[in-house]
Design a protein around this motif. Sequence first.
Motif, PDB file in Angstrom:
ATOM      1  N   MET A  19       0.848  -1.197   0.000  1.00  0.00           N
ATOM      2  CA  MET A  19       0.000   0.000   0.000  1.00  0.00           C
ATOM      3  C   MET A  19       0.878   1.239   0.000  1.00  0.00           C
ATOM      4  O   MET A  19       2.025   1.188   0.447  1.00  0.00           O
ATOM      5  N   ASN A  20       0.299   2.351  -0.471  1.00  0.00           N
ATOM      6  CA  ASN A  20       1.013   3.598  -0.274  1.00  0.00           C
ATOM      7  C   ASN A  20       0.817   4.013   1.187  1.00  0.00           C
ATOM      8  O   ASN A  20       0.050   3.393   1.921  1.00  0.00           O
ATOM      9  N   LYS A  21       1.517   5.049   1.617  1.00  0.00           N
ATOM     10  CA  LYS A  21       1.483   5.410   3.041  1.00  0.00           C
ATOM     11  C   LYS A  21       0.093   5.840   3.495  1.00  0.00           C
ATOM     12  O   LYS A  21      -0.320   5.510   4.607  1.00  0.00           O
ATOM     13  N   LYS A  22      -0.637   6.522   2.653  1.00  0.00           N
ATOM     14  CA  LYS A  22      -1.992   6.953   3.022  1.00  0.00           C
ATOM     15  C   LYS A  22      -2.904   5.743   3.222  1.00  0.00           C
ATOM     16  O   LYS A  22      -3.640   5.655   4.200  1.00  0.00           O
ATOM     17  N   ALA A  24      -1.958   2.718   3.910  1.00  0.00           N
ATOM     18  CA  ALA A  24      -1.467   1.966   5.066  1.00  0.00           C
ATOM     19  C   ALA A  24      -1.967   2.594   6.368  1.00  0.00           C
ATOM     20  O   ALA A  24      -2.397   1.879   7.275  1.00  0.00           O
ATOM     21  N   ALA A  25      -1.926   3.918   6.446  1.00  0.00           N
ATOM     22  CA  ALA A  25      -2.425   4.608   7.642  1.00  0.00           C
ATOM     23  C   ALA A  25      -3.904   4.296   7.845  1.00  0.00           C
ATOM     24  O   ALA A  25      -4.337   3.982   8.959  1.00  0.00           O
ATOM     25  N   GLN A  26      -4.677   4.368   6.781  1.00  0.00           N
ATOM     26  CA  GLN A  26      -6.107   4.076   6.873  1.00  0.00           C
ATOM     27  C   GLN A  26      -6.343   2.625   7.278  1.00  0.00           C
ATOM     28  O   GLN A  26      -7.255   2.341   8.051  1.00  0.00           O
ATOM     29  N   SER A  27      -5.527   1.715   6.784  1.00  0.00           N
ATOM     30  CA  SER A  27      -5.748   0.293   7.059  1.00  0.00           C
ATOM     31  C   SER A  27      -5.556  -0.042   8.537  1.00  0.00           C
ATOM     32  O   SER A  27      -6.164  -0.981   9.034  1.00  0.00           O
ATOM     33  N   ILE A  28      -4.719   0.729   9.237  1.00  0.00           N
ATOM     34  CA  ILE A  28      -4.528   0.459  10.667  1.00  0.00           C
ATOM     35  C   ILE A  28      -5.243   1.480  11.540  1.00  0.00           C
ATOM     36  O   ILE A  28      -5.147   1.423  12.765  1.00  0.00           O
ATOM     37  N   GLY A  29      -5.946   2.400  10.908  1.00  0.00           N
ATOM     38  CA  GLY A  29      -6.804   3.317  11.656  1.00  0.00           C
ATOM     39  C   GLY A  29      -6.082   4.445  12.366  1.00  0.00           C
ATOM     40  O   GLY A  29      -6.496   4.855  13.450  1.00  0.00           O
ATOM     41  N   VAL A  30      -4.995   4.946  11.755  1.00  0.00           N
ATOM     42  CA  VAL A  30      -4.299   6.089  12.339  1.00  0.00           C
ATOM     43  C   VAL A  30      -4.218   7.210  11.312  1.00  0.00           C
ATOM     44  O   VAL A  30      -4.410   6.993  10.117  1.00  0.00           O
ATOM     45  N   SER A  31      -3.921   8.412  11.806  1.00  0.00           N
ATOM     46  CA  SER A  31      -3.772   9.542  10.896  1.00  0.00           C
ATOM     47  C   SER A  31      -2.475   9.398  10.106  1.00  0.00           C
ATOM     48  O   SER A  31      -1.569   8.633  10.483  1.00  0.00           O
ATOM     49  N   PHE A  32      -2.376  10.166   9.039  1.00  0.00           N
ATOM     50  CA  PHE A  32      -1.155  10.141   8.235  1.00  0.00           C
ATOM     51  C   PHE A  32       0.033  10.608   9.071  1.00  0.00           C
ATOM     52  O   PHE A  32       1.128  10.049   8.978  1.00  0.00           O
ATOM     53  N   ASN A  33      -0.166  11.631   9.916  1.00  0.00           N
ATOM     54  CA  ASN A  33       0.917  12.131  10.768  1.00  0.00           C
ATOM     55  C   ASN A  33       1.394  11.061  11.750  1.00  0.00           C
ATOM     56  O   ASN A  33       2.597  10.918  11.977  1.00  0.00           O
ATOM     57  N   GLY A  50      11.291   6.083  -6.764  1.00  0.00           N
ATOM     58  CA  GLY A  50      10.563   7.209  -6.189  1.00  0.00           C
ATOM     59  C   GLY A  50       9.179   6.874  -5.654  1.00  0.00           C
ATOM     60  O   GLY A  50       8.513   7.720  -5.069  1.00  0.00           O
ATOM     61  N   ILE A  51       8.726   5.650  -5.847  1.00  0.00           N
ATOM     62  CA  ILE A  51       7.414   5.231  -5.349  1.00  0.00           C
ATOM     63  C   ILE A  51       7.622   4.543  -4.009  1.00  0.00           C
ATOM     64  O   ILE A  51       8.396   3.592  -3.897  1.00  0.00           O
ATOM     65  N   LYS A  56       2.036  -4.874   4.077  1.00  0.00           N
ATOM     66  CA  LYS A  56       1.125  -5.203   5.171  1.00  0.00           C
ATOM     67  C   LYS A  56       1.820  -6.053   6.227  1.00  0.00           C
ATOM     68  O   LYS A  56       1.684  -5.820   7.425  1.00  0.00           O
ATOM     69  N   GLN A  57       2.588  -7.033   5.799  1.00  0.00           N
ATOM     70  CA  GLN A  57       3.288  -7.913   6.726  1.00  0.00           C
ATOM     71  C   GLN A  57       4.280  -7.125   7.583  1.00  0.00           C
ATOM     72  O   GLN A  57       4.439  -7.398   8.772  1.00  0.00           O
ATOM     73  N   ASP A  58       4.948  -6.126   6.993  1.00  0.00           N
ATOM     74  CA  ASP A  58       5.887  -5.298   7.754  1.00  0.00           C
ATOM     75  C   ASP A  58       5.167  -4.470   8.812  1.00  0.00           C
ATOM     76  O   ASP A  58       5.668  -4.289   9.922  1.00  0.00           O
ATOM     77  N   ILE A  59       3.977  -3.964   8.473  1.00  0.00           N
ATOM     78  CA  ILE A  59       3.183  -3.216   9.453  1.00  0.00           C
ATOM     79  C   ILE A  59       2.817  -4.128  10.614  1.00  0.00           C
ATOM     80  O   ILE A  59       2.984  -3.762  11.781  1.00  0.00           O
ATOM     81  N   ASP A  60       2.317  -5.311  10.300  1.00  0.00           N
ATOM     82  CA  ASP A  60       1.925  -6.262  11.351  1.00  0.00           C
ATOM     83  C   ASP A  60       3.113  -6.614  12.248  1.00  0.00           C
ATOM     84  O   ASP A  60       2.993  -6.621  13.472  1.00  0.00           O
TER      85      ASP A  60
END
Length: 71
Positions: A19-22, A24-33, A50-51, A56-60
């Motif tokens: 996922m892009n950062k936005k 990813a933030a939405q997927s875990i329920g936090v703000s972009f900041n 540049g992309i 998801k596995q890294d976030i978990d």
Amino acid sequence: MAKKIVEKVQLDSEVKPYMNKKEAAQSIGVSFNTFQKLKKMGLPIIEIDGIRLVRKQDIDNFLEKHKNAVK
């Protein structure tokens, strides 16, 4: 009510593996900041030509590692 819960679980399980950062933030329920703070704490970000993507596995793994790090 049970039907709504099942639908939510199904939607949650359809998270993209990259996922892009936005997203990813939405997927875990936090703000972009807040997500940016997690990145500064060591959450791995993949950058290809540049992309920037987040796996998801890294976030978990990151959240699991830091779940008891409350100060």
